[in-house]
Design an enzyme around this catalytic site. Sequence first.
Site, PDB file in Angstrom:
ATOM      1  N   ASP A   1       9.946  80.865 -44.444  1.00 48.24           N
ATOM      2  CA  ASP A   1      10.989  81.392 -43.568  1.00 48.24           C
ATOM      3  C   ASP A   1      11.032  80.510 -42.322  1.00 48.24           C
ATOM      4  O   ASP A   1      10.310  80.747 -41.371  1.00 48.24           O
ATOM      5  CB  ASP A   1      10.670  82.839 -43.218  1.00 48.24           C
ATOM      6  CG  ASP A   1      11.718  83.496 -42.337  1.00 48.24           C
ATOM      7  OD1 ASP A   1      12.793  82.900 -42.138  1.00 48.24           O
ATOM      8  OD2 ASP A   1      11.452  84.603 -41.832  1.00 48.24           O
TER       9      ASP A   1
ATOM     10  N   ASP B   1      12.427  77.104 -36.672  1.00 47.02           N
ATOM     11  CA  ASP B   1      11.244  77.760 -36.108  1.00 47.02           C
ATOM     12  C   ASP B   1      10.604  78.709 -37.101  1.00 47.02           C
ATOM     13  O   ASP B   1      11.223  79.134 -38.078  1.00 47.02           O
ATOM     14  CB  ASP B   1      11.603  78.503 -34.816  1.00 47.02           C
ATOM     15  CG  ASP B   1      12.510  79.700 -35.052  1.00 47.02           C
ATOM     16  OD1 ASP B   1      13.479  79.575 -35.845  1.00 47.02           O
ATOM     17  OD2 ASP B   1      12.281  80.765 -34.445  1.00 47.02           O
TER      18      ASP B   1
ATOM     19  N   ASP C   1      18.453  81.807 -45.848  1.00 51.84           N
ATOM     20  CA  ASP C   1      17.367  82.436 -45.087  1.00 51.84           C
ATOM     21  C   ASP C   1      16.939  83.758 -45.707  1.00 51.84           C
ATOM     22  O   ASP C   1      16.329  84.592 -45.044  1.00 51.84           O
ATOM     23  CB  ASP C   1      17.835  82.639 -43.635  1.00 51.84           C
ATOM     24  CG  ASP C   1      16.705  82.973 -42.680  1.00 51.84           C
ATOM     25  OD1 ASP C   1      15.536  82.699 -43.012  1.00 51.84           O
ATOM     26  OD2 ASP C   1      16.990  83.520 -41.594  1.00 51.84           O
TER      27      ASP C   1
ATOM     28  N   GLU D   1      15.494  81.146 -34.265  1.00 52.86           N
ATOM     29  CA  GLU D   1      16.030  82.329 -34.939  1.00 52.86           C
ATOM     30  C   GLU D   1      15.051  83.483 -34.871  1.00 52.86           C
ATOM     31  O   GLU D   1      15.447  84.641 -34.706  1.00 52.86           O
ATOM     32  CB  GLU D   1      16.355  81.983 -36.399  1.00 52.86           C
ATOM     33  CG  GLU D   1      17.128  83.059 -37.152  1.00 52.86           C
ATOM     34  CD  GLU D   1      16.254  84.070 -37.895  1.00 52.86           C
ATOM     35  OE1 GLU D   1      16.799  85.015 -38.476  1.00 52.86           O
ATOM     36  OE2 GLU D   1      15.004  83.915 -37.883  1.00 52.86           O
TER      37      GLU D   1
ATOM     38  N   HIS E   1       6.196  85.996 -42.577  1.00 51.89           N
ATOM     39  CA  HIS E   1       5.684  86.192 -41.214  1.00 51.89           C
ATOM     40  C   HIS E   1       4.186  86.447 -41.153  1.00 51.89           C
ATOM     41  O   HIS E   1       3.698  86.983 -40.160  1.00 51.89           O
ATOM     42  CB  HIS E   1       6.428  87.330 -40.493  1.00 51.89           C
ATOM     43  CG  HIS E   1       7.860  87.049 -40.232  1.00 51.89           C
ATOM     44  ND1 HIS E   1       8.624  87.813 -39.370  1.00 51.89           N
ATOM     45  CD2 HIS E   1       8.694  86.090 -40.694  1.00 51.89           C
ATOM     46  CE1 HIS E   1       9.850  87.331 -39.326  1.00 51.89           C
ATOM     47  NE2 HIS E   1       9.916  86.276 -40.129  1.00 51.89           N
TER      48      HIS E   1
END
Length: 407
Positions: A143, A84, A200, A177, A382
């Site tokens: 990410d 995700d 990650d 996650e 993000h």
Amino acid sequence: MKYDNLLDRFIKYVKVNTRSDPDSETTPSTESQEAFALTILKPEMEAIGLQDVHYNPVNGYLIGTLPANNPTLTRKIGFIAHMDTADFNAENVNPQIIDNYQGEDITLGSSNYKLDPKAFPNLNNYIGQTLITTDGTTLLGADDKSGIAEIMTAIEFLTSQPQIEHCDIKVAFGPDEEIGVGADKFEVADFEVDFAYTMDGGPLGELQYETFSAAALEVTFLGRNVHPGTAKDQMINALQLAIDFHEKLPAKERPEYTDGYQGFYHLTGLTGTVEEARASYIIRDFEEASFEARKVKVENIAQSMNAQLGTKRVLVELNDQYYNMKKVIEKDMTAIELAKEVMEELTIKPVIEPIRGGTDGSKISFMGIPTPNIFAGGENMHGRFEFVSLQTMERAVDVIIGLVCKA
């Protein structure tokens, strides 16, 4: 290019919208994650030589195995990445490839946004490298699709070079996650390894085994609404109660004022009316005693306000989310020592610092599989300014191969 398929694989993955949904009650939280696992990743895993590839619809994990080709390499090592992406537009991701970056501003597509080294000095670490950026309208998804691409590429390399000896390898790609529930249903029995790594992390060299301990705080404020013209000594404004509550928290213990090992209270949402309001917080700290003290503090603030109000109008709901995995990993540092040794042999300087966040490894470590975190390359994650270096991704593949060959 060191690994021929790495870039194309990564671009293919990020173009699939796998954004998770915090309001969903399903696993995975979005259908797109399951589709990504079943229609793209699973066939590819089988094609590159992974065995026993299977998807668990209960927990959303896609798992495969590459058996050891040298019986003297007895360790079993796992690699984990999440499918995700974070809470930012992920529809129609259109990556840009910047070859031989030379420190200039990078215009993000036809948007009005740019990656400027003055605003993002981390760009200066990538002179001469190939950068993959967004077009300014979406996040990139490095990410953690960089982690997925790196794991896949490492497996492909090993199966194409059977003379390279390696230990037993397990691979797991999981959901959700980014909304903190990805590992909640993880099945340890389906992932028999001595230890694992989440791919990650961020920049080159990151090796992390300390995370925040985390709690979610929901505070409900019950007001009493009357006409403002006759409100004296009668109205209780729930929104004002929320403001009062927030102001009783330490002003400098917020994300924008903290770093390193400092914890914080973070107001993530505030909604309501005079009659009722709701504030959402996350609480983070590294040390167990400090973490517990933060939770006690919010309970005490609520009790004090209720005593002053003469009735229970401030209602607190606290839920622990995950804990600092250092407590588990420091009991046996084999995974860390092996990763350090491999990185140093590859002339990569290990950067061992706490993660000011969490990974799926936080929960999986407490399930019995020590699972530290290794760099995957993403920067400015993000959001629209996210980018990744192809060369850093290649080095992450090197590390994965080094780990399984040295085990």
